[in-house]
Design a protein around this motif. Structure first.
Motif, PDB file in Angstrom:
ATOM      1  N   TYR A  67       1.174  -1.063  -0.106  1.00  0.00           N
ATOM      2  CA  TYR A  67       0.134  -0.198   0.194  1.00  0.00           C
ATOM      3  C   TYR A  67       0.971   1.134   0.009  1.00  0.00           C
ATOM      4  CZ  TYR A  67       1.099   0.052   5.194  1.00  0.00           C
ATOM      5  OH  TYR A  67       1.746   0.113   5.994  1.00  0.00           O
ATOM      6  N   SER A  68       0.294   2.386  -0.240  1.00  0.00           N
ATOM      7  CA  SER A  68       0.960   3.461  -0.311  1.00  0.00           C
ATOM      8  C   SER A  68       0.291   4.360   0.999  1.00  0.00           C
ATOM      9  CB  SER A  68       1.117   4.324  -1.464  1.00  0.00           C
ATOM     10  OG  SER A  68       0.083   4.835  -1.976  1.00  0.00           O
ATOM     11  N   PHE A  69       0.609   5.786   1.074  1.00  0.00           N
ATOM     12  CA  PHE A  69       0.102   6.656   2.060  1.00  0.00           C
ATOM     13  C   PHE A  69      -1.137   7.449   1.428  1.00  0.00           C
ATOM     14  CE2 PHE A  69       4.519   6.424   3.745  1.00  0.00           C
ATOM     15  CZ  PHE A  69       4.296   5.964   4.788  1.00  0.00           C
ATOM     16  N   ASP A  70      -1.466   7.109  -0.161  1.00  0.00           N
ATOM     17  CA  ASP A  70      -2.554   7.461  -0.698  1.00  0.00           C
ATOM     18  C   ASP A  70      -3.556   6.683  -0.253  1.00  0.00           C
ATOM     19  OD1 ASP A  70      -0.689   9.077  -2.236  1.00  0.00           O
ATOM     20  OD2 ASP A  70      -1.277   7.889  -4.172  1.00  0.00           O
ATOM     21  N   ASP A  71      -3.308   5.303   0.157  1.00  0.00           N
ATOM     22  CA  ASP A  71      -4.510   4.630   0.229  1.00  0.00           C
ATOM     23  C   ASP A  71      -4.904   4.903   1.842  1.00  0.00           C
ATOM     24  OD1 ASP A  71      -4.779   2.479  -1.488  1.00  0.00           O
ATOM     25  OD2 ASP A  71      -2.597   2.218  -1.025  1.00  0.00           O
ATOM     26  N   VAL A  72      -4.106   5.393   2.680  1.00  0.00           N
ATOM     27  CA  VAL A  72      -4.463   5.844   4.017  1.00  0.00           C
ATOM     28  C   VAL A  72      -5.412   7.127   4.058  1.00  0.00           C
ATOM     29  CG1 VAL A  72      -3.635   6.367   6.377  1.00  0.00           C
ATOM     30  CG2 VAL A  72      -2.079   4.840   4.891  1.00  0.00           C
ATOM     31  N   ALA A  73      -4.826   8.013   3.203  1.00  0.00           N
ATOM     32  CA  ALA A  73      -5.361   9.375   2.919  1.00  0.00           C
ATOM     33  C   ALA A  73      -6.619   9.329   2.190  1.00  0.00           C
ATOM     34  CB  ALA A  73      -4.429  10.319   2.273  1.00  0.00           C
ATOM     35  N   LEU A  74      -6.629   8.457   1.483  1.00  0.00           N
ATOM     36  CA  LEU A  74      -8.245   8.228   0.663  1.00  0.00           C
ATOM     37  C   LEU A  74      -9.178   7.438   1.356  1.00  0.00           C
ATOM     38  CD1 LEU A  74      -9.549   8.966  -2.008  1.00  0.00           C
ATOM     39  CD2 LEU A  74      -8.589   6.930  -2.968  1.00  0.00           C
ATOM     40  N   TYR A  75      -8.897   6.342   1.948  1.00  0.00           N
ATOM     41  CA  TYR A  75      -9.478   5.291   2.719  1.00  0.00           C
ATOM     42  C   TYR A  75      -9.768   5.268   3.960  1.00  0.00           C
ATOM     43  CZ  TYR A  75      -9.574   3.649  -2.190  1.00  0.00           C
ATOM     44  OH  TYR A  75      -9.648   3.683  -3.548  1.00  0.00           O
ATOM     45  N   ASP A  76      -8.572   5.069   4.838  1.00  0.00           N
ATOM     46  CA  ASP A  76      -8.559   5.003   6.011  1.00  0.00           C
ATOM     47  C   ASP A  76      -9.120   5.902   7.048  1.00  0.00           C
ATOM     48  OD1 ASP A  76      -7.220   2.880   5.015  1.00  0.00           O
ATOM     49  OD2 ASP A  76      -5.657   2.519   6.267  1.00  0.00           O
ATOM     50  N   ILE A  77      -8.560   7.263   6.804  1.00  0.00           N
ATOM     51  CA  ILE A  77      -8.899   8.378   7.813  1.00  0.00           C
ATOM     52  C   ILE A  77     -10.203   8.748   7.211  1.00  0.00           C
ATOM     53  CG2 ILE A  77      -8.097  10.714   8.173  1.00  0.00           C
ATOM     54  CD1 ILE A  77      -5.241   9.962   7.817  1.00  0.00           C
ATOM     55  N   PRO A  78     -10.462   9.004   5.899  1.00  0.00           N
ATOM     56  CA  PRO A  78     -11.975   9.578   5.773  1.00  0.00           C
ATOM     57  C   PRO A  78     -12.906   8.648   6.311  1.00  0.00           C
ATOM     58  CG  PRO A  78     -10.671  10.044   3.906  1.00  0.00           C
ATOM     59  CD  PRO A  78      -9.966   8.981   4.849  1.00  0.00           C
ATOM     60  N   GLU A  79     -13.040   7.420   6.226  1.00  0.00           N
ATOM     61  CA  GLU A  79     -13.890   6.520   6.640  1.00  0.00           C
ATOM     62  C   GLU A  79     -14.030   6.412   8.155  1.00  0.00           C
ATOM     63  OE1 GLU A  79     -16.710   3.144   6.601  1.00  0.00           O
ATOM     64  OE2 GLU A  79     -15.792   4.788   5.037  1.00  0.00           O
ATOM     65  N   ALA A  80     -12.855   6.687   8.809  1.00  0.00           N
ATOM     66  CA  ALA A  80     -12.719   6.543  10.265  1.00  0.00           C
ATOM     67  C   ALA A  80     -13.498   7.967  10.887  1.00  0.00           C
ATOM     68  CB  ALA A  80     -11.392   6.740  10.691  1.00  0.00           C
ATOM     69  N   VAL A  81     -13.337   9.068  10.206  1.00  0.00           N
ATOM     70  CA  VAL A  81     -13.942  10.320  10.439  1.00  0.00           C
ATOM     71  C   VAL A  81     -15.521  10.361  10.177  1.00  0.00           C
ATOM     72  CG1 VAL A  81     -14.048  12.774   9.457  1.00  0.00           C
ATOM     73  CG2 VAL A  81     -11.882  11.782   9.909  1.00  0.00           C
ATOM     74  N   ALA A  82     -15.694   9.458   8.938  1.00  0.00           N
ATOM     75  CA  ALA A  82     -17.308   9.564   8.950  1.00  0.00           C
ATOM     76  C   ALA A  82     -18.058   8.579   9.850  1.00  0.00           C
ATOM     77  CB  ALA A  82     -17.492   8.965   7.475  1.00  0.00           C
ATOM     78  N   ARG A  83     -17.133   7.417  10.164  1.00  0.00           N
ATOM     79  CA  ARG A  83     -17.844   6.448  11.351  1.00  0.00           C
ATOM     80  C   ARG A  83     -17.985   7.221  12.519  1.00  0.00           C
ATOM     81  NH1 ARG A  83     -18.031   0.967  10.490  1.00  0.00           N
ATOM     82  NH2 ARG A  83     -18.398   0.696   7.956  1.00  0.00           N
ATOM     83  N   ILE A  84     -17.113   8.141  12.940  1.00  0.00           N
ATOM     84  CA  ILE A  84     -17.219   8.675  14.156  1.00  0.00           C
ATOM     85  C   ILE A  84     -18.264   9.799  14.331  1.00  0.00           C
ATOM     86  CG2 ILE A  84     -15.856  10.415  15.664  1.00  0.00           C
ATOM     87  CD1 ILE A  84     -13.479   9.045  14.966  1.00  0.00           C
ATOM     88  N   ARG A  85     -18.453  10.461  13.022  1.00  0.00           N
ATOM     89  CA  ARG A  85     -19.582  11.725  12.908  1.00  0.00           C
ATOM     90  C   ARG A  85     -20.854  11.040  12.927  1.00  0.00           C
ATOM     91  NH1 ARG A  85     -16.145  15.791   8.722  1.00  0.00           N
ATOM     92  NH2 ARG A  85     -15.686  17.126  10.459  1.00  0.00           N
ATOM     93  N   GLU A  86     -21.021   9.666  12.694  1.00  0.00           N
ATOM     94  CA  GLU A  86     -22.139   8.991  12.706  1.00  0.00           C
ATOM     95  C   GLU A  86     -22.573   8.811  14.258  1.00  0.00           C
ATOM     96  OE1 GLU A  86     -21.957   5.623  10.704  1.00  0.00           O
ATOM     97  OE2 GLU A  86     -21.978   6.205   8.606  1.00  0.00           O
TER      98      GLU A  86
END
Length: 330
Positions: A67-86
């Motif tokens: 993987y690259s840090f693109d994957d972390v920036a595009l998938y991991d972090i936004p998904e975590a933020v979205a789940r927390i906001r839910e």
């Protein structure tokens, strides 16, 4: 991802992002007064994410897809933020990020993928990586040779074994080391063979030092090409330029820093042996190029790279800066 279920009401939430090969364990050390305890006592709701670079996940040690840090920036972090906001509804959400967690976050933020954060604390590095000349040399040349032969650089000599292909790396890390522990040598004296240092040795509690091999895992070689590109550009750049799946990410995060829409506290130990004064440089660059951005810099005297979170005195010397910043913007 976990949270403290007892924390509710109008407590602001704080997402904690670890660095590469560490894990969310770095924020909950039982032997010291840790950051999660401090945040809870200060009226915040901590959330812990183990993104794909965590030593608690298999990606660093296996021989599977990279993987690259693109994957972390595009998938991991936004998904975590979205789940927390839910879960938190309209409550404010902060992020406290360390090392390559902070670097990946900068790419998410400048892509506009995590808008509306209340504030961000970036420890060690953010938008402008800066390495010592010897570390740059090892990363660009030595690691290219290594990458053809191994998939990861371990830190636990007991697991690697004396007769393994990693023995020369541990031997190199031991040169000039004051501490006899091989894991400490790999982290403090060598930083996975790049010749840097992750902490000021005297800042660690004895019990933390004894379990370094549990707190930090192998460094995966799959991320090295992206790190090299970032280091050559002296800013965070996208790795996947021809893959349309990553087109949401900016090619150069610094050029898109005007999309950062929240205050940022850039923090670093004065003895950072990995990224040097990268965050001071970041503050100066942002002040010149984006003067409207609320970005400030604080330097922690006597601390290195990761000990601002795992140091025995971090609750007294470091965490007050974080809580003070959060309180100002809560």
């Amino acid at each position: 991802m976990t949270r403290d279920d007892a924390a509710n009401g109008d407590r602001p939430a704080v997402l904690l992002l670890h660095g590469l090969t560490a894990s969310s364990d770095m924020f909950v050390l039982p032997e010291t007064r840790n950051l999660v305890d401090v945040l809870l006592d200060a009226g915040y709701e901590p959330w812990l994410l183990d993104w794909r670079g965590s030593c608690r996940l298999p990606y660093n040690d296996d021989d599977g897809a990279g993987y690259s840090f693109d994957d972390v920036a595009l998938y991991d972090i936004p998904e975590a933020v979205a789940r927390i906001r839910e879960r938190i509804g309209g409550r404010r959400l902060f992020v406290v990020a360390h090392c390559l967690g902070a670097l990946s976050l900068s790419l998410s933020m400048t892509a506009g993928l995590v808008p509306g954060l209340a504030g961000v604390v970036a420890q060690g590095v953010f938008l402008t990586p800066k390495l010592a000349a010897s570390t740059r040399l090892r990363m660009h040349f030595g690691f290219e040779v290594l990458r053809r032969r191994i998939r990861h650089v371990p830190v636990d000599f007991r697991k690697a074994g004396f007769r393994s292909k990693y023995t020369p790396l541990f031997a190199l890390a031991s040169l000039g080391a004051d501490c006899p522990d091989p894991t400490c040598q790999m982290l403090h004296n060598s930083a996975w063979s790049v010749g840097a240092s992750l902490f000021v040795h005297d800042q660690l509690d004895r019990r933390t030092h004894e379990r370094l091999a549990d707190l930090f895992g192998s460094a995966p070689m799959c991320v090295i090409p992206h790190l090299r590109r970032i280091e050559l550009a002296h800013t965070v750049v996208r790795w996947n330029l021809s893959d349309g799946r990553y087109s949401a990410l900016p090619e150069n995060a610094l050029d898109s820093a005007d999309r950062i829409d929240c205050p940022v506290l850039l923090m670093s130990g004065s003895e950072n042996g990995l990224w040097l004064d990268a965050n001071k440089l970041c503050h100066d660059v942002l002040a010149a190029r984006h003067p409207r951005l609320d970005a400030r810099y604080v330097e922690i005297p006597g601390y290195g790279h990761v000990d601002p979170f795992i140091g025995r005195g971090a609750a007294l010397d470091v965490f007050g800066h974080i809580v003070g910043f959060l309180d100002e913007h809560r």
